[in-house]
Design a protein around this motif. Structure first.
Motif, mmCIF file in Angstrom:
data_model
loop_
_atom_site.group_PDB
_atom_site.id
_atom_site.type_symbol
_atom_site.label_atom_id
_atom_site.label_comp_id
_atom_site.label_asym_id
_atom_site.label_seq_id
_atom_site.Cartn_x
_atom_site.Cartn_y
_atom_site.Cartn_z
ATOM 1 N N ASN A 160 78.665 7.684 32.158
ATOM 2 C CA ASN A 160 77.827 8.700 31.543
ATOM 3 C C ASN A 160 78.306 9.099 30.153
ATOM 4 O O ASN A 160 77.492 9.431 29.287
ATOM 5 N N HIS A 161 79.615 9.059 29.932
ATOM 6 C CA HIS A 161 80.137 9.375 28.604
ATOM 7 C C HIS A 161 79.643 8.357 27.583
ATOM 8 O O HIS A 161 79.140 8.716 26.508
ATOM 9 N N LEU A 162 79.749 7.081 27.938
ATOM 10 C CA LEU A 162 79.304 6.026 27.031
ATOM 11 C C LEU A 162 77.800 6.092 26.813
ATOM 12 O O LEU A 162 77.313 5.883 25.691
ATOM 13 N N LEU A 220 78.354 14.356 35.837
ATOM 14 C CA LEU A 220 77.231 13.675 35.207
ATOM 15 C C LEU A 220 76.852 14.271 33.849
ATOM 16 O O LEU A 220 76.970 13.608 32.809
ATOM 17 N N TYR A 221 76.376 15.520 33.824
ATOM 18 C CA TYR A 221 75.920 16.107 32.568
ATOM 19 C C TYR A 221 77.082 16.477 31.654
ATOM 20 O O TYR A 221 76.955 16.445 30.436
ATOM 21 N N ASN A 222 78.219 16.819 32.250
ATOM 22 C CA ASN A 222 79.411 17.068 31.432
ATOM 23 C C ASN A 222 79.797 15.836 30.641
ATOM 24 O O ASN A 222 80.137 15.910 29.456
ATOM 25 N N GLU A 223 79.754 14.689 31.310
ATOM 26 C CA GLU A 223 80.149 13.441 30.665
ATOM 27 C C GLU A 223 79.143 13.022 29.594
ATOM 28 O O GLU A 223 79.522 12.527 28.529
ATOM 29 N N ARG A 224 77.855 13.202 29.857
ATOM 30 C CA ARG A 224 76.841 12.865 28.842
ATOM 31 C C ARG A 224 76.999 13.780 27.628
ATOM 32 O O ARG A 224 76.859 13.347 26.488
ATOM 33 N N LYS A 225 77.292 15.049 27.902
ATOM 34 C CA LYS A 225 77.511 15.995 26.801
ATOM 35 C C LYS A 225 78.749 15.607 26.006
ATOM 36 O O LYS A 225 78.755 15.683 24.764
ATOM 37 N N ARG A 226 79.800 15.176 26.689
ATOM 38 C CA ARG A 226 81.024 14.758 26.007
ATOM 39 C C ARG A 226 80.751 13.561 25.094
ATOM 40 O O ARG A 226 81.264 13.486 23.973
#
Length: 343
Positions: free
Chosen positions: A167-169, A198-204
């Motif tokens: 999700n980060h990538l 999930l959303y934390n990683e996308r935000k990161r």
């Protein structure tokens, strides 16, 4: 009205004047019986309308050969495809599935987890409800050696199988694409209750892409939603468009949110993508129906479902404890369409 009577192996045994044990073995093609006897028993069973009670047979062995699926809803295209992948892999190994919807409610999820456990499912695949923070209701599976796989929406700290994308990538790729199209003020919609990674990683990933390209991280452009719905997306976008310095791009971590953004912009006379570029997430069918078509991040839902089911089945066949700690990452791609193509 005469009550319908289910045909049992006792009825077949009585008709053929055979022992019930013989009937049971014949229906399982047991090697101790002749082909003639097996054929005769099966033919009689068909004629009498006999249907094997697989649940009762499973309970006697403390296994139902059923995989429980606990998800927020079946109406989201991503989750529908996830279920399809699970069912395909399960059927291949002669397992059935039972599907339950939490509707993003923690209390409902707790009740459904109890129900799955009571039904003695062989394993459980779960994507957490939006409200879920405490995952102790899943301990009943882990404590009783029932394989448990979390998919997509996974808890922060729970020592079990996970099937997730990077999700980060994915968040980084989506934001970088908007930057490459010339966007300077990029907004991001996220979950108000950030229960997991999930959303934390996308935000990161979103933040890292901004910083890498020397763009400021403006908290006014990051909106937390109560629910990931069209209506919530419209409210958020109207708020963003009312800002003194409105955004020129948006990363929406769900295609339905991207749709709400595009339609809200059009209603307010904001040109997409010239004045406001949008990229979504999941590659749902709606992303190709709406005008302009929505750029999105692919989310291999069916593959994730297959991987989750295969982890369950592999663990049921294995005696090794360490097999249950595997984490599977699946990559994503940027699909560039009209909603973000400025260059």
């Amino acid at each position: 009205m005469e009550e319908h009577k289910h045909v049992t192996i006792y009825d077949i045994a009585k008709k053929l004047n055979l022992a019930t044990s013989t009937i049971s073995r014949a229906l399982k093609d047991h090697h101790s019986l002749s082909d003639k006897t097996i054929k005769k028993v099966k033919q009689t069973a068909r004629e009498m309308g006999f249907v094997p009670n697989t649940l009762a047979a499973g309970l006697r062995g403390n296994k139902s050969r059923t995989i429980g699926i606990l998800i927020p809803t079946v109406t989201q295209p991503f989750l529908s495809s996830l279920i399809s992948g699970i069912e395909i892999a399960a059927r291949k190994s002669e397992y059935s599935v039972i599907i339950m919807q939490s509707h993003d409610s923690y209390e409902v999820e707790v009740d459904l987890a109890k129900s799955l456990y009571s039904n003695r499912v062989s394993g459980v695949i779960c994507s957490l409800a939006m409200e879920t923070k405490d995952t102790s209701h899943f301990k009943q599976f882990s404590n009783n050696n029932i394989p448990l796989v979390f998919v997509d929406r996974v808890p922060r700290d729970y020592d079990t199988f996970r099937v997730v994308i990077n999700n980060h990538l994915a968040g980084y790729k989506a934001t970088k694409h908007l930057i490459e199209q010339g966007c300077k003020r990029i907004a991001y919609l996220t979950a108000k209750s950030e229960f997991g990674t999930l959303y934390n990683e996308r935000k990161r990933g979103y933040v890292d892409a901004l910083l890498e390209h020397d763009l400021p991280v403006d908290e006014n452009l990051i909106i937390s939603l109560k629910e990931m719905t069209y209506e919530e997306g419209v409210k958020a976008c109207n708020h963003l468009f009312d800002l003194k310095e409105r955004p020129d791009g948006l990363f929406a971590p769900g295609d339905i949110l991207a749709v709400s953004a595009v339609q809200t912009a059009k209603k307010r006379g904001i040109k997409v993508p010239e004045e406001f570029a949008v990229i979504g997430f999941n590659n749902d069918p709606i992303s190709e129906i709406i005008e302009p078509n929505i750029s999105t991040i692919t989310h291999p839902a069916e593959k994730m479902g297959k991987a989750a089911a295969e982890l369950i089945i592999k663990n049921l066949k294995s005696l090794k404890e360490e097999d249950a700690k595997e984490i599977t990452f699946l990559n994503t791609q940027v699909l560039i369409r009209e909603s973000s193509r400025k260059i």
